[in-house]
Design a protein around this motif. Structure first.
Motif, PDB file in Angstrom:
ATOM      1  N   LEU A 114       0.897  -1.342  -0.091  1.00  0.00           N
ATOM      2  CA  LEU A 114       0.082  -0.040  -0.067  1.00  0.00           C
ATOM      3  C   LEU A 114       0.868   1.362  -0.003  1.00  0.00           C
ATOM      4  O   LEU A 114       0.651   2.043  -0.846  1.00  0.00           O
ATOM      5  CB  LEU A 114      -0.924  -0.042   1.141  1.00  0.00           C
ATOM      6  N   GLU A 115       1.858   1.381   0.778  1.00  0.00           N
ATOM      7  CA  GLU A 115       2.882   2.342   0.925  1.00  0.00           C
ATOM      8  C   GLU A 115       3.425   2.600  -0.759  1.00  0.00           C
ATOM      9  O   GLU A 115       3.439   3.753  -1.113  1.00  0.00           O
ATOM     10  CB  GLU A 115       4.016   2.087   1.955  1.00  0.00           C
ATOM     11  N   GLN A 116       3.861   1.541  -1.108  1.00  0.00           N
ATOM     12  CA  GLN A 116       4.600   1.539  -2.391  1.00  0.00           C
ATOM     13  C   GLN A 116       3.745   2.225  -3.440  1.00  0.00           C
ATOM     14  O   GLN A 116       4.041   2.933  -4.462  1.00  0.00           O
ATOM     15  CB  GLN A 116       5.173   0.351  -2.719  1.00  0.00           C
ATOM     16  N   GLU A 117       2.284   1.552  -3.525  1.00  0.00           N
ATOM     17  CA  GLU A 117       1.255   2.081  -4.354  1.00  0.00           C
ATOM     18  C   GLU A 117       1.401   3.567  -4.257  1.00  0.00           C
ATOM     19  O   GLU A 117       0.782   4.146  -5.315  1.00  0.00           O
ATOM     20  CB  GLU A 117       0.027   1.351  -3.934  1.00  0.00           C
ATOM     21  N   HIS A 118       1.475   4.206  -3.207  1.00  0.00           N
ATOM     22  CA  HIS A 118       1.474   5.593  -3.124  1.00  0.00           C
ATOM     23  C   HIS A 118       2.445   6.403  -3.129  1.00  0.00           C
ATOM     24  O   HIS A 118       2.690   7.365  -2.498  1.00  0.00           O
ATOM     25  CB  HIS A 118       0.542   5.740  -1.883  1.00  0.00           C
ATOM     26  N   HIS A 119       3.678   5.437  -3.666  1.00  0.00           N
ATOM     27  CA  HIS A 119       5.148   6.218  -3.905  1.00  0.00           C
ATOM     28  C   HIS A 119       5.801   6.554  -2.300  1.00  0.00           C
ATOM     29  O   HIS A 119       6.705   7.747  -2.424  1.00  0.00           O
ATOM     30  CB  HIS A 119       4.865   7.459  -4.696  1.00  0.00           C
ATOM     31  N   ARG A 120       5.496   5.963  -1.467  1.00  0.00           N
ATOM     32  CA  ARG A 120       6.541   6.144  -0.361  1.00  0.00           C
ATOM     33  C   ARG A 120       7.937   6.071  -0.572  1.00  0.00           C
ATOM     34  O   ARG A 120       8.456   5.038  -1.179  1.00  0.00           O
ATOM     35  CB  ARG A 120       5.937   5.093   0.992  1.00  0.00           C
ATOM     36  N   ARG A 121       8.563   6.928   0.021  1.00  0.00           N
ATOM     37  CA  ARG A 121      10.001   6.961  -0.155  1.00  0.00           C
ATOM     38  C   ARG A 121      10.638   7.165   1.247  1.00  0.00           C
ATOM     39  O   ARG A 121      10.227   8.304   1.756  1.00  0.00           O
ATOM     40  CB  ARG A 121      10.373   8.130  -1.351  1.00  0.00           C
ATOM     41  N   ARG A 122      11.588   6.468   1.646  1.00  0.00           N
ATOM     42  CA  ARG A 122      12.285   6.549   2.842  1.00  0.00           C
ATOM     43  C   ARG A 122      13.617   6.747   2.585  1.00  0.00           C
ATOM     44  O   ARG A 122      14.599   6.237   2.291  1.00  0.00           O
ATOM     45  CB  ARG A 122      12.311   5.000   3.475  1.00  0.00           C
ATOM     46  N   THR A 123      13.911   8.395   2.828  1.00  0.00           N
ATOM     47  CA  THR A 123      15.043   8.933   2.517  1.00  0.00           C
ATOM     48  C   THR A 123      15.421   9.782   3.857  1.00  0.00           C
ATOM     49  O   THR A 123      16.790   9.820   3.890  1.00  0.00           O
ATOM     50  CB  THR A 123      14.937  10.147   1.369  1.00  0.00           C
ATOM     51  N   VAL A 124      14.407  10.094   4.684  1.00  0.00           N
ATOM     52  CA  VAL A 124      14.886  10.497   6.001  1.00  0.00           C
ATOM     53  C   VAL A 124      14.026  10.085   7.059  1.00  0.00           C
ATOM     54  O   VAL A 124      12.728   9.950   6.754  1.00  0.00           O
ATOM     55  CB  VAL A 124      14.782  12.270   5.786  1.00  0.00           C
ATOM     56  N   ARG A 125      14.837   9.304   8.053  1.00  0.00           N
ATOM     57  CA  ARG A 125      14.022   8.958   9.017  1.00  0.00           C
ATOM     58  C   ARG A 125      12.958   9.988   9.903  1.00  0.00           C
ATOM     59  O   ARG A 125      13.159  10.868  10.081  1.00  0.00           O
ATOM     60  CB  ARG A 125      14.948   8.417  10.451  1.00  0.00           C
ATOM     61  N   TRP A 126      11.654   9.573   9.941  1.00  0.00           N
ATOM     62  CA  TRP A 126      10.455  10.163  10.458  1.00  0.00           C
ATOM     63  C   TRP A 126      10.653  11.441   9.569  1.00  0.00           C
ATOM     64  O   TRP A 126      10.032  12.455  10.020  1.00  0.00           O
ATOM     65  CB  TRP A 126      10.875  10.432  11.970  1.00  0.00           C
ATOM     66  N   GLY A 127      10.708  11.429   8.274  1.00  0.00           N
ATOM     67  CA  GLY A 127      10.462  12.429   7.359  1.00  0.00           C
ATOM     68  C   GLY A 127       9.081  12.411   6.890  1.00  0.00           C
ATOM     69  O   GLY A 127       8.219  11.553   7.211  1.00  0.00           O
ATOM     70  N   ALA A 128       8.717  13.380   6.194  1.00  0.00           N
ATOM     71  CA  ALA A 128       7.375  13.580   5.610  1.00  0.00           C
ATOM     72  C   ALA A 128       7.124  12.409   4.580  1.00  0.00           C
ATOM     73  O   ALA A 128       8.250  11.925   4.036  1.00  0.00           O
ATOM     74  CB  ALA A 128       7.372  14.871   4.884  1.00  0.00           C
ATOM     75  N   ARG A 129       5.957  11.860   4.417  1.00  0.00           N
ATOM     76  CA  ARG A 129       5.612  10.623   3.762  1.00  0.00           C
ATOM     77  C   ARG A 129       4.215  10.831   3.127  1.00  0.00           C
ATOM     78  O   ARG A 129       3.319  11.428   3.828  1.00  0.00           O
ATOM     79  CB  ARG A 129       5.757   9.474   4.402  1.00  0.00           C
ATOM     80  N   THR A 130       4.086  10.128   1.910  1.00  0.00           N
ATOM     81  CA  THR A 130       2.643  10.128   1.130  1.00  0.00           C
ATOM     82  C   THR A 130       1.903   9.376   1.872  1.00  0.00           C
ATOM     83  O   THR A 130       0.674   9.541   1.849  1.00  0.00           O
ATOM     84  CB  THR A 130       2.932   9.892  -0.240  1.00  0.00           C
ATOM     85  N   LEU A 131       2.364   7.923   2.457  1.00  0.00           N
ATOM     86  CA  LEU A 131       1.535   7.118   3.160  1.00  0.00           C
ATOM     87  C   LEU A 131       2.438   6.405   4.191  1.00  0.00           C
ATOM     88  O   LEU A 131       3.374   5.752   3.717  1.00  0.00           O
ATOM     89  CB  LEU A 131       0.630   6.351   2.200  1.00  0.00           C
ATOM     90  N   ASP A 132       1.856   6.314   5.408  1.00  0.00           N
ATOM     91  CA  ASP A 132       2.597   5.259   6.229  1.00  0.00           C
ATOM     92  C   ASP A 132       1.468   4.169   6.916  1.00  0.00           C
ATOM     93  O   ASP A 132       0.443   4.625   7.277  1.00  0.00           O
ATOM     94  CB  ASP A 132       3.327   6.140   7.332  1.00  0.00           C
ATOM     95  N   VAL A 133       1.880   3.024   6.850  1.00  0.00           N
ATOM     96  CA  VAL A 133       0.956   1.940   7.164  1.00  0.00           C
ATOM     97  C   VAL A 133       1.703   1.208   8.210  1.00  0.00           C
ATOM     98  O   VAL A 133       2.633   0.528   7.867  1.00  0.00           O
ATOM     99  CB  VAL A 133       0.343   1.076   6.289  1.00  0.00           C
ATOM    100  N   ASP A 134       1.513   1.346   9.486  1.00  0.00           N
ATOM    101  CA  ASP A 134       1.932   0.682  10.793  1.00  0.00           C
ATOM    102  C   ASP A 134       1.056  -0.416  11.237  1.00  0.00           C
ATOM    103  O   ASP A 134      -0.243  -0.414  11.289  1.00  0.00           O
ATOM    104  CB  ASP A 134       2.508   1.303  11.890  1.00  0.00           C
TER     105      ASP A 134
END
Length: 250
Positions: A114-134
């Motif tokens: 789901l995160e990948q579908e919405h282009h989640r990119r992990r470049t900075v820890r706890w940075g802004a994101r398009t979608l996070d699913v925990d």
């Protein structure tokens, strides 16, 4: 599920993020499917792009996901960023519960997809994101594996998780402790704002005005709006067709 734990908040992640739920589960506990449907609790967050639309799409995907039933979404919260680099936009946060016959490892894979579908990119820890699913909890299962720790190791202190969960289920408990009790002592609880429902059309189109009735006719009372994202019946005049493609987004 969490970002790489090595760097401090705001520092670059030193390697490209890979999908930890790819391949076989690292433990039998995480790989086994339940003998009966397990209750899974997911926390969604987004603060980049069209956050509300993204979260709507994620919830909608879960409602039709094989192996998932009884999907319920909480009202949405508007929260200030916690940790991470300064200057981030406010977050939308939401809790989703469901019953699932998938294994914990499979649920983690679905969360990542789901995160990948919405282009989640992990470049900075706890940075802004398009979608996070925990994954907050999976039944009463406990796991200390670094790729999937259950219950989520920080959920019990996160007001932006606890309050939406409480709005959805006032009787919810996390690791045997009432969520209401955890929320009452969570730091920053007074900054979590409950967003009002927004009426949207299920085909994604803009909201249309209610049709007016000729000669000043009155609309008869209809069903009460659903509080958990399900379809609602429109108030209708006698003989008027009910448009079931509307719902209240919370």
């Amino acid at each position: 599920m969490s970002d790489t734990a090595t760097p401090a908040p705001g520092e670059p992640v030193p390697r490209d993020w890979t999908h930890p739920a790819q391949g076989p589960a690292p433990t039998k506990t995480l790989g086994d499917r339940p003998s009966r449907p397990a209750v899974v609790v997911l926390a969604l967050g987004a603060n980049l792009g069209e956050a509300d639309q993204t979260m709507d799409a994620a919830v909608a995907a879960l409602t039709v996901m094989p192996g998932f039933t009884d999907v319920q979404a909480s009202p949405r919260a508007l929260t200030k960023p916690v940790g991470g680099p300064p200057g981030q936009p406010d977050y939308r946060n939401q809790v989703v519960t469901a019953r699932t016959t998938r294994s914990p490892w499979e649920v983690l894979g679905i969360a990542h997809l789901l995160e990948q579908e919405h282009h989640r990119r992990r470049t900075v820890r706890w940075g802004a994101r398009t979608l996070d699913v925990d994954i907050v909890a999976y039944g009463d299962l406990t796991s200390d594996h670094p790729d999937l720790t259950l219950p989520h190791p920080r959920a019990a202190e996160r007001a932006f998780v606890l309050l939406p969960w409480l709005w959805l289920d006032p009787d919810a408990a996390l690791a045997g402790v009432p969520v209401a009790e955890l929320a009452a002592r969570a730091e920053g609880a007074d900054t979590v704002r409950r967003m009002p429902p927004e009426r949207v059309h299920l085909d994604g189109g803009p909201a249309r005005p209610k049709p007016s009735l000729p000669d000043g006719g009155r609309l008869s009372p209809g069903a009460s709006p659903a509080s958990r994202g399900t379809s609602r019946q429109e108030e209708t005049a006698p003989g008027e067709r009910i448009d079931s493609t509307w719902r209240d987004r919370t």
